[in-house]
Design an enzyme around this catalytic site. Structure first.
Site, short mmCIF file in Angstrom:
data_model
loop_
_atom_site.label_atom_id
_atom_site.label_comp_id
_atom_site.label_asym_id
_atom_site.label_seq_id
_atom_site.Cartn_x
_atom_site.Cartn_y
_atom_site.Cartn_z
N HIS A 242 4.31 -12.72 3.60
CA HIS A 242 5.22 -11.61 3.34
C HIS A 242 6.37 -11.66 4.32
CE1 HIS A 242 2.53 -9.99 6.43
NE2 HIS A 242 3.35 -8.99 6.63
N HIS B 29 7.68 -9.61 6.75
CA HIS B 29 7.80 -8.97 8.05
C HIS B 29 8.12 -10.00 9.14
CE1 HIS B 29 5.42 -5.13 6.80
NE2 HIS B 29 6.69 -5.09 6.45
N ASP C 117 7.27 -10.53 12.15
CA ASP C 117 6.20 -11.18 12.91
C ASP C 117 5.41 -12.17 12.07
OD1 ASP C 117 5.02 -9.13 11.43
OD2 ASP C 117 3.53 -8.67 12.96
N HIS C 118 5.93 -12.50 10.89
CA HIS C 118 5.35 -13.54 10.04
C HIS C 118 6.38 -14.61 9.65
CE1 HIS C 118 1.49 -11.39 9.22
NE2 HIS C 118 2.23 -10.40 9.69
N HIS D 277 0.58 -3.69 1.44
CA HIS D 277 1.23 -3.68 2.75
C HIS D 277 2.74 -3.83 2.57
CE1 HIS D 277 1.63 -4.28 7.05
NE2 HIS D 277 2.20 -5.47 6.86
N ASP E 189 -1.49 -9.69 6.12
CA ASP E 189 -1.84 -8.34 6.55
C ASP E 189 -2.47 -7.51 5.42
OD1 ASP E 189 -0.76 -9.03 8.96
OD2 ASP E 189 0.98 -7.70 8.84
N HIS F 237 -3.89 -10.77 12.42
CA HIS F 237 -3.87 -9.96 13.65
C HIS F 237 -5.28 -9.78 14.21
CE1 HIS F 237 0.36 -8.65 13.47
NE2 HIS F 237 0.18 -8.62 12.16
#
Length: 254
Positions: free
Chosen positions: A55, A57, A59-60, A113, A132, A170
């Site tokens: 996805h 975001h 942090d990905h 998410h 996530d 995570h």
């Protein structure tokens, strides 16, 4: 069959390297940062061929462009988020397959998410890279989707075999387990798992991946059918999606 290397980064993220020994092909799953990925690749003498994004975001996908510039690799990601994945080359959705050498991953649409979240299931390796969507004893916050969407997504993943390894993105397991105990404190499997999780974290060891069979027994977001959870959230006999929605609401403020 597949070699998976887990790279802890930032405060609680995991990036994964997947290596298919026969072909030598390598994929990077959800690269948040560049330096740790490069160091790990160089230590193993690997050159990456692909990035697999679940996805959009940051942090990905934060290192997408830097890694593409360095290695000339292809970036694969969700078709429904094609405009939000930096450097995307190949857009995929449910029904598509991603190959690493001769090993194929089935792509699943798992919104909740985010609106276009996907997961990659390497059935032959019993490995699910789900970003996530599902965590060890948890699930992602509903930033863009609805509880109904997330429940449908989790239900889809729950149809996979018990031995499926859940490579989530995570290290949230300890906090997730504390919440799980608040809604299902008399679950013996959960009690035993938490003791193991606490010991692992005290030693600085990861709790990820976990097996789907273990998640079925201990993850409250997969257990709206539990009489104890239904009682704790005041929804005895309610439809499972409604129970799930209430569990997710309670976790948001836990």
């Amino acid at each position: 069959m597949l070699e998976t290397v887990q790279i802890p980064v930032l405060s609680d993220n995991y990036i994964y390297l997947i290596h298919e020994p026969k072909s030598g092909e390598v994929a990077i799953v959800d690269p948040a940062v560049e330096v740790e990925v490069v160091e790990t690749l160089e230590a193993r003498g690997w050159t990456p061929d692909y990035i697999l994004n679940t996805h959009h975001h940051y942090d990905h996908v934060g290192a997408n462009l830097a890694l593409k510039q360095r290695y000339g690799l292809k970036i694969i990601g969700p078709a429904a988020e094609r405009d939000r994945i930096p450097g995307l080359d190949v857009a995929v959705a449910e029904g598509d397959h991603v190959h690493l050498g001769d090993i194929a991953a089935d792509v699943y649409d798992v919104p909740g998410h985010t609106s276009g979240h996907i997961a990659y299931h390497f059935a032959a390796a019993h490995a699910l890279f789900c970003g996530d969507t599902m965590f060890a004893m948890g699930c992602g916050r509903l930033f863009e989707g609805t509880p109904e969407q997330m429940w449908q997504s989790l239900s889809k993943l729950m149809r996979l075999p018990d031995e499926t390894l859940i490579y989530c993105a995570h290290e949230y397991t300890l906090a997730n387990g504390k919440f799980a105990l608040s809604v299902e404190p008399d679950n013996p499997a959960l009690q035993a798992r938490m003791a193991k999780v606490q010991a692992l974290r005290q030693d600085g060891k990861p709790t990820v991946p976990s097996e789907l069979g273990t998640e079925r027994q201990t993850n409250p977001f997969l257990r709206p059918m539990s009489d104890e959870i239904q009682d704790r959230v005041g929804l005895i006999g309610a439809p499972w999606p409604k129970v799930f929605a209430e569990v997710r609401r309670l976790k948001d403020s836990f």
